[in-house]
Design an enzyme around this catalytic site. Sequence first.
Site, short mmCIF file in Angstrom:
data_model
loop_
_atom_site.label_atom_id
_atom_site.label_comp_id
_atom_site.label_asym_id
_atom_site.label_seq_id
_atom_site.Cartn_x
_atom_site.Cartn_y
_atom_site.Cartn_z
CG HIS A 76 -4.53 2.64 1.94
ND1 HIS A 76 -3.24 2.19 1.75
CD2 HIS A 76 -4.78 3.53 0.94
CE1 HIS A 76 -2.72 2.78 0.68
NE2 HIS A 76 -3.64 3.60 0.18
CE1 TYR A 205 4.27 -1.74 8.48
CE2 TYR A 205 2.33 -1.90 7.06
CZ TYR A 205 3.10 -1.20 7.97
OH TYR A 205 2.70 0.05 8.39
N PRO A 294 8.38 3.86 13.65
CG PRO A 294 9.52 4.06 11.62
CD PRO A 294 9.74 3.95 13.10
CE LYS A 298 -1.50 2.81 16.44
NZ LYS A 298 -2.15 3.14 15.19
CE1 TYR A 386 -0.12 -0.36 10.17
CE2 TYR A 386 -2.02 0.74 9.20
CZ TYR A 386 -0.67 0.44 9.19
OH TYR A 386 0.14 0.95 8.19
#
Length: 396
Positions: A76, A205, A294, A298, A386
Site C-alpha cells: 500500500h 481513516y 491500533p 505500530k 506511519y
Amino acid sequence: MPRTVRTRVAIVGAGPAGLLLSHLLADAGIESVVLDRRSRSEIESTIRAGILEQETVRVLSESRASDRVLTVGNRHDGIELRFDGEGHRIDFPALVGRSVWLYPQHEVLKDLIAARLAAGQDLRFETAVAGVGDVETDRPWVTATAADGEELRIEAEFVVGADGSRSVVRPAVTGSSTGGYFREYPFAWFGILCEAPPSADELIYSNSPEGFALISQRSATIQRMYFQCNPDADPDALSEAEIWDTLQARVPGTSLATGPIVQRDVLRFRSFVAHELRHGRAVLVGDAAHTVPPTGAKGMNLAVADVVLLDRALRALLLENDTRLIDAFAEIALTRIWKAQHFSWWMTSMLHTAADATEFDQRRQVGELRSVVESEAGRTFLAEAYTGWPHESVTS
C-alpha cells in the site's frame, strides 16, 4: 523432579517477537527453546491487524522468515484521511520513499512457525511457564508444565519475555506484573470481519460527525472494518443491518461493499510501557514490554524492531562476551517505543471524538486535520511515522 532442558536462550512466547528472535539467533548458531501456553492452531488462527512497515517486510524477507510477505502481501502506497466529507490521500512514496504492506499477523505467524519447525527449532506449544529465576546470574532458568503434565526446568544463559501483555516474565524484570507507564482511553473499536470485496484500494481513516471509522482490508474476499464505540459495548448487541448502517454513516462519500459478518469484537485502547525492559539476564520485547492503540499500526512493527536490536545484542554477548549492546538495549529501544507511543496517541486523538467533546473541540480537531493534509510538512510527518523509522536510526 522436573526434567531439565539446557539451551542458550529461553524464549517465552511464540508470537512474532519470540519466533523471529529464535529465527535470527539460529542464523548465528545460537540455539533457543521457545515456549507458549497456546496450541499451534490457536496461535495461527487468532486474527490480528496486519500493516507492516517497510523495514519489517525487509527483515522478514531478507532473513528468509517469510517469502509470502512479498508474494501474497499487498503493498500500500498511501492511506486516506477523510473529514468534512472529503478524502485526502497521504502518498507515502512521494513523501518519504517508503510504503507499507497489508499482511495479517496470523499469516506472519504461520510463516515463522513453519520456518522454525522445518529448521528443527525446539518449539513447545501448550506449555505453561510458571516462573523465572536467577536472572541476576549468568544461569537464569524458567520452569514450565507441558501439555502432558510433565514439569520442565529450562536452564539458559538468557531469558526473553515475548509473551504478550500478560507476561509471566515481566515480574522478573520490573518487580511486578503491572510495573509500567499506563494509559487507558475512553473509547474502543467495534471490529468486524466480513465476507465482501474491498471497499477501497487503500485504508480509509474517517473522522465524521457520527464518529470515527476505519475501513481496512484482509484479502480479496474478507475485509476488516472498525468504528469507534464505548469500551463496555456488547459486540452482540447490534444487528448486522445496524452495524452496516453505523459504518456507512461514518464514511460519507464511499459506498461500502457489504456481506455476511463472520466475526465481531470490541477492542479496548490501552498504552503501556514497562518501567524496565531488562534486568540482569532477562529482557522484555513486544507486547510484554509495551502496547499501543491500533490507530498508528505500530504493534507488531515495534516488536520486530525490538527483536532486531536484541538479536544484535545477544550475538555480541553470547558469541563475543561483549556486554555493550545488551547494556544499551533498553535505552535504544525506548527511543523508538516512545516515538511510536506519541504517534499512536496523536493519530488516536486527532481522529476520535471524546464523549465530552464540545463544538469547539470538534472544530479544533478538523483544524488539526487540515493543518496536516494541507501542509507538505504535515503530510510528511504522518507518512514518515506511519511507514516506520529505519531501524538503523535507533542504533546509531
